[in-house]
Design a protein around this motif. Structure first.
Motif, PDB file in Angstrom:
ATOM      1  N   ARG A  27      44.431  31.796  53.383  1.00 10.18           N
ATOM      2  CA  ARG A  27      45.248  31.506  52.210  1.00 10.18           C
ATOM      3  C   ARG A  27      46.015  32.737  51.833  1.00 10.18           C
ATOM      4  O   ARG A  27      45.613  33.861  52.120  1.00 10.18           O
ATOM      5  CB  ARG A  27      44.375  31.063  51.035  1.00 10.18           C
ATOM      6  N   GLU A  77      36.163  29.248  39.200  1.00  7.07           N
ATOM      7  CA  GLU A  77      36.880  29.099  40.460  1.00  7.07           C
ATOM      8  C   GLU A  77      37.493  30.437  40.838  1.00  7.07           C
ATOM      9  O   GLU A  77      37.767  31.280  39.979  1.00  7.07           O
ATOM     10  CB  GLU A  77      37.973  28.035  40.343  1.00  7.07           C
ATOM     11  N   ARG A  78      37.677  30.607  42.129  1.00  3.27           N
ATOM     12  CA  ARG A  78      38.332  31.816  42.623  1.00  3.27           C
ATOM     13  C   ARG A  78      39.815  31.509  42.801  1.00  3.27           C
ATOM     14  O   ARG A  78      40.192  30.589  43.531  1.00  3.27           O
ATOM     15  CB  ARG A  78      37.710  32.243  43.944  1.00  3.27           C
ATOM     16  N   LEU A  79      40.659  32.286  42.131  1.00  7.26           N
ATOM     17  CA  LEU A  79      42.091  32.044  42.166  1.00  7.26           C
ATOM     18  C   LEU A  79      42.799  32.926  43.181  1.00  7.26           C
ATOM     19  O   LEU A  79      43.852  32.554  43.705  1.00  7.26           O
ATOM     20  CB  LEU A  79      42.701  32.262  40.777  1.00  7.26           C
ATOM     21  N   LEU A  80      42.262  34.114  43.452  1.00  7.52           N
ATOM     22  CA  LEU A  80      42.845  35.007  44.439  1.00  7.52           C
ATOM     23  C   LEU A  80      41.920  35.090  45.640  1.00  7.52           C
ATOM     24  O   LEU A  80      40.720  35.361  45.500  1.00  7.52           O
ATOM     25  CB  LEU A  80      43.070  36.403  43.848  1.00  7.52           C
ATOM     26  N   THR A  81      42.457  34.852  46.827  1.00  5.92           N
ATOM     27  CA  THR A  81      41.646  34.913  48.038  1.00  5.92           C
ATOM     28  C   THR A  81      42.328  35.808  49.059  1.00  5.92           C
ATOM     29  O   THR A  81      43.505  36.165  48.921  1.00  5.92           O
ATOM     30  CB  THR A  81      41.465  33.506  48.645  1.00  5.92           C
ATOM     31  N   THR A  82      41.607  36.184  50.086  1.00  9.09           N
ATOM     32  CA  THR A  82      42.176  37.053  51.132  1.00  9.09           C
ATOM     33  C   THR A  82      42.887  36.224  52.179  1.00  9.09           C
ATOM     34  O   THR A  82      42.599  35.040  52.384  1.00  9.09           O
ATOM     35  CB  THR A  82      41.060  37.863  51.801  1.00  9.09           C
ATOM     36  N   ARG A  83      43.808  36.847  52.871  1.00 13.69           N
ATOM     37  CA  ARG A  83      44.532  36.156  53.943  1.00 13.69           C
ATOM     38  C   ARG A  83      43.587  35.771  55.085  1.00 13.69           C
ATOM     39  O   ARG A  83      43.826  34.844  55.846  1.00 13.69           O
ATOM     40  CB  ARG A  83      45.656  37.045  54.471  1.00 13.69           C
ATOM     41  N   ASN A 133      40.937  34.362  54.899  1.00 10.12           N
ATOM     42  CA  ASN A 133      40.395  33.037  54.655  1.00 10.12           C
ATOM     43  C   ASN A 133      41.433  31.944  54.859  1.00 10.12           C
ATOM     44  O   ASN A 133      41.194  30.783  54.565  1.00 10.12           O
ATOM     45  CB  ASN A 133      39.846  32.945  53.224  1.00 10.12           C
ATOM     46  N   ALA A 181      47.466  35.710  49.492  1.00  9.26           N
ATOM     47  CA  ALA A 181      46.854  36.504  48.432  1.00  9.26           C
ATOM     48  C   ALA A 181      47.633  36.343  47.159  1.00  9.26           C
ATOM     49  O   ALA A 181      48.803  36.062  47.169  1.00  9.26           O
ATOM     50  CB  ALA A 181      46.842  37.965  48.839  1.00  9.26           C
TER      51      ALA A 181
END
Length: 602
Positions: A600, A590-596, A598, A602
């Protein structure tokens, strides 16, 4: 599946006899009982001494036979068969004669002397309860001395691993010890013999952990390290001190360029390790097709050695002098190429014949020759530098023991400043070997004997959870005075029900099956004594050990200070929670860190 009883003479647990407030037993899966660890450590002291004496005797016996066969003189010093000119017929026939002697010894003495020692020691540990026959302790070093002394391109370390292990095993068999304790003393003798042979105590301990112990636990590591330390001290009196292939001290670390270029001997060393391993078992399969008894195979292997000796005499024997020349940068181009080609071929092909001899010294020589050959194309760093990288790489690839390869090279040469490039070379060769080759030269032989061996050590997931995290809290607790007719509607598919008296104190357990077979009676008539009690702060590993020892598949969980108070029930399916968690962590991505962008944070 029966949960409340089991076979065997297993003592039951009477909750009323458990002292209130009893301290939690020290979980030392390793140290289970401290006095036992101290006892095995004390026994490891004479084992280490005996292993050093055995290593000294083996080296002297190799020297005696080499001097007698190739130089027609009495002497026990190690000499190279190819250091002087010999008649062609002697070079050709001596290994054949040695192979005949080994075949007879194996046929009428013990077949266990065949091979290079490590797989035999591993097999004794895996299937033989770490029992080694006393005659192996005598026949193995003698057969190895005959093999090497008549020109065999092998090392003394494999036989000394089996001989030192036999010493530890024989001592253990004469005492009342467990199979695990016998294993520890067997490995202590093996590692002690290695340390005395090469004056490499740390590498010998790592070799024991990576290849023989199949664990890294205080109960075995402490006695093995003790035997190695004692053996190394004894060696200083018998064979001297200092690295056996000492190189001139360098002024500093090799530098970033050399560190990166160490990948070259690392990757090529991994490929060479794969090729040599394949050759060993190709030869073994070819010998198995011959229409002659295996007793004659070592003599045929000796013929291969003799032919190779005619092409490159320096490839014969244990070859410590050649290794020294390679590691100090004094080897000629002709010697480097001759060793790289001839030594690899005659060692691989003759080892497949089932003769007696070790693999480490030949691997040292082949790896050092590979590195020395590549050193002519790589930037100059220091005399013998690239040969050391090649040595570490081929050990890491052939033995699948990267840490041993790194430390062995440092201890053999004293070149601790070169630790980083040696690590790069050894680990890269190990990685390539693991990716391209299913099994190593050691584990392939074990697999061919229909045994399974894993050398991947990891934390036991059962150690990461406590009983209170997985146990059933909402359990049905029955009273002794209740009638079966009244409690049956409250029971279901669960197979373990704690039973208490009128005061709420645990007195036993029962099951739905027991209740159904005694209809019309009270619960008192169906109870079974408690065989196992678990506590909420037990790790799942401790619970699993208790269930296994009690031959049951479930147990009541009681307060440690109040053994009569039931807190829950734990069963085998609940122990699988830890394994499921381990599988989840290994396979769930799973991806735990995403960009704003998207949507969500950071």
């Amino acid at each position: 599946m029966q949960n409340v009883s089991g076979g065997g003479d297993v003592p039951v647990v009477n909750p009323s006899t458990v002292a209130a407030g009893a301290a939690r037993p020290a979980h030392l899966g390793d140290f289970h009982l401290r006095p036992r660890v101290l006892l095995i450590t004390a026994l490891a002291v004479p084992v280490g001494c005996a292993a050093a004496v055995a290593a000294f005797a083996l080296l002297r016996l190799i020297g005696l036979i080499t001097n007698a066969v190739f130089y027609q003189r009495l002497g026990t010093g190690l000499v190279a068969p190819g250091a002087a000119h010999h008649p062609w017929w002697l070079v050709l026939c001596a290994p054949v004669a040695g192979g005949l002697v080994i075949g007879v010894m194996a046929r009428f003495g013990s077949e266990k002397i065949r091979g290079h020692g490590m797989p035999e020691a591993i097999e004794a540990i895996l299937t033989g309860g770490s029992r080694v026959a006393p005659r192996v302790a005598v026949l193995k070093p003698v057969s190895a001395a005959v093999s090497i002394g008549t020109g065999g391109p092998f090392g003394a370390e494999g036989p000394i691993i089996m001989t030192g292990g036999a010493v530890g095993s024989i001592l253990a068999q004469s005492l009342k010890l467990s199979a695990d304790e016998r294993k520890t003393l067997l490995v202590a003798g093996s590692a002690g013999g290695m340390a005395a042979t090469f004056n490499a105590p740390l590498a010998s301990i790592l070799l024991a952990v990576e290849l023989l112990l199949f664990e890294w636990r205080p109960r075995s590591l402490i006695p093995v390290a003790t035997a190695v330390a004692v053996s190394t001290v004894c060696r200083s009196f018998l064979l001297g001190t200092g690295p056996i292939f000492g190189v001139p001290p360098s002024s500093g670390a090799p530098g970033p360029l050399a560190d990166g270029l160490a990948l070259v001997p690392g990757l090529t060393g991994g490929l060479l390790a794969i090729a040599a391993t394949a050759l060993v078992y190709l030869a073994e399969d070819a010998f198995a097709l011959l229409p002659v008894h295996w007793m004659w195979w070592p003599a045929l292997g000796g013929l291969i050695i003799g032919v190779g000796g005619l092409a490159e005499p320096r490839a014969l024997g244990v070859g410590y002098d050649v290794i020294g020349q390679l590691l100090t940068g004094h080897a000629t181009a002709a010697l480097i190429i001759g060793i790289l080609v001839v030594k690899t071929l005659i060692w691989s092909l003759s080892l497949g014949s089932g003769t007696s001899g070790g693999v480490l010294a030949p691997v040292f020589m082949i790896g050092a020759a590979l590195g020395a050959a590549e050193g002519g194309l790589l930037p100059h760093v220091a005399p013998g530098f690239w040969a050391m990288c090649g040595l570490a790489a081929v050990v890491g690839g052939v033995m699948r023991s990267p840490l041993t390869g790194i430390v062995f090279t440092c201890e053999l040469t004293g070149a601790w400043n070169d630790l980083l490039p040696l690590a790069v070379a050894s680990v890269s060769a190990y990685a390539l070997s693991v990716l391209l080759l299913k099994r190593s030269v050691l584990t392939e032989k074990i697999a061919r004997r229909k045994l399974h061996l894993t050398r991947e050590y990891t934390t036991d997931p059962l150690e990461t959870f406590f009983a209170h995290e997985v146990m059933s809290h909402d359990v049905t607790v029955l009273r002794t005075a209740e009638t079966i007719a009244t409690v049956l509607p409250r029971t279901g598919y669960a197979t373990l029900y704690p039973v208490t008296d009128d005061t709420g104190r645990l007195v036993g357990v029962t099951s739905r099956r027991a209740l159904l077979t005694r209809a019309g009676r009270t619960v008192q008539d169906t109870i079974t004594p408690v065989r196992v009690l678990a506590h909420p702060d037990d790790t799942l590993r401790e619970v699993a050990n208790k269930l296994a020892a009690g031959h049951v598949t479930g147990a009541p969980v009681v307060a440690r200070g109040e053994p009569g108070r039931v807190l829950g029930v734990i069963t085998l399916p609940q122990l699988l929670h830890a394994r499921r968690r381990d599988l989840y962590e290994e396979g769930h991505r799973e991806r735990l860190l995403t960009t704003r962008a998207n949507g969500r944070g950071a």
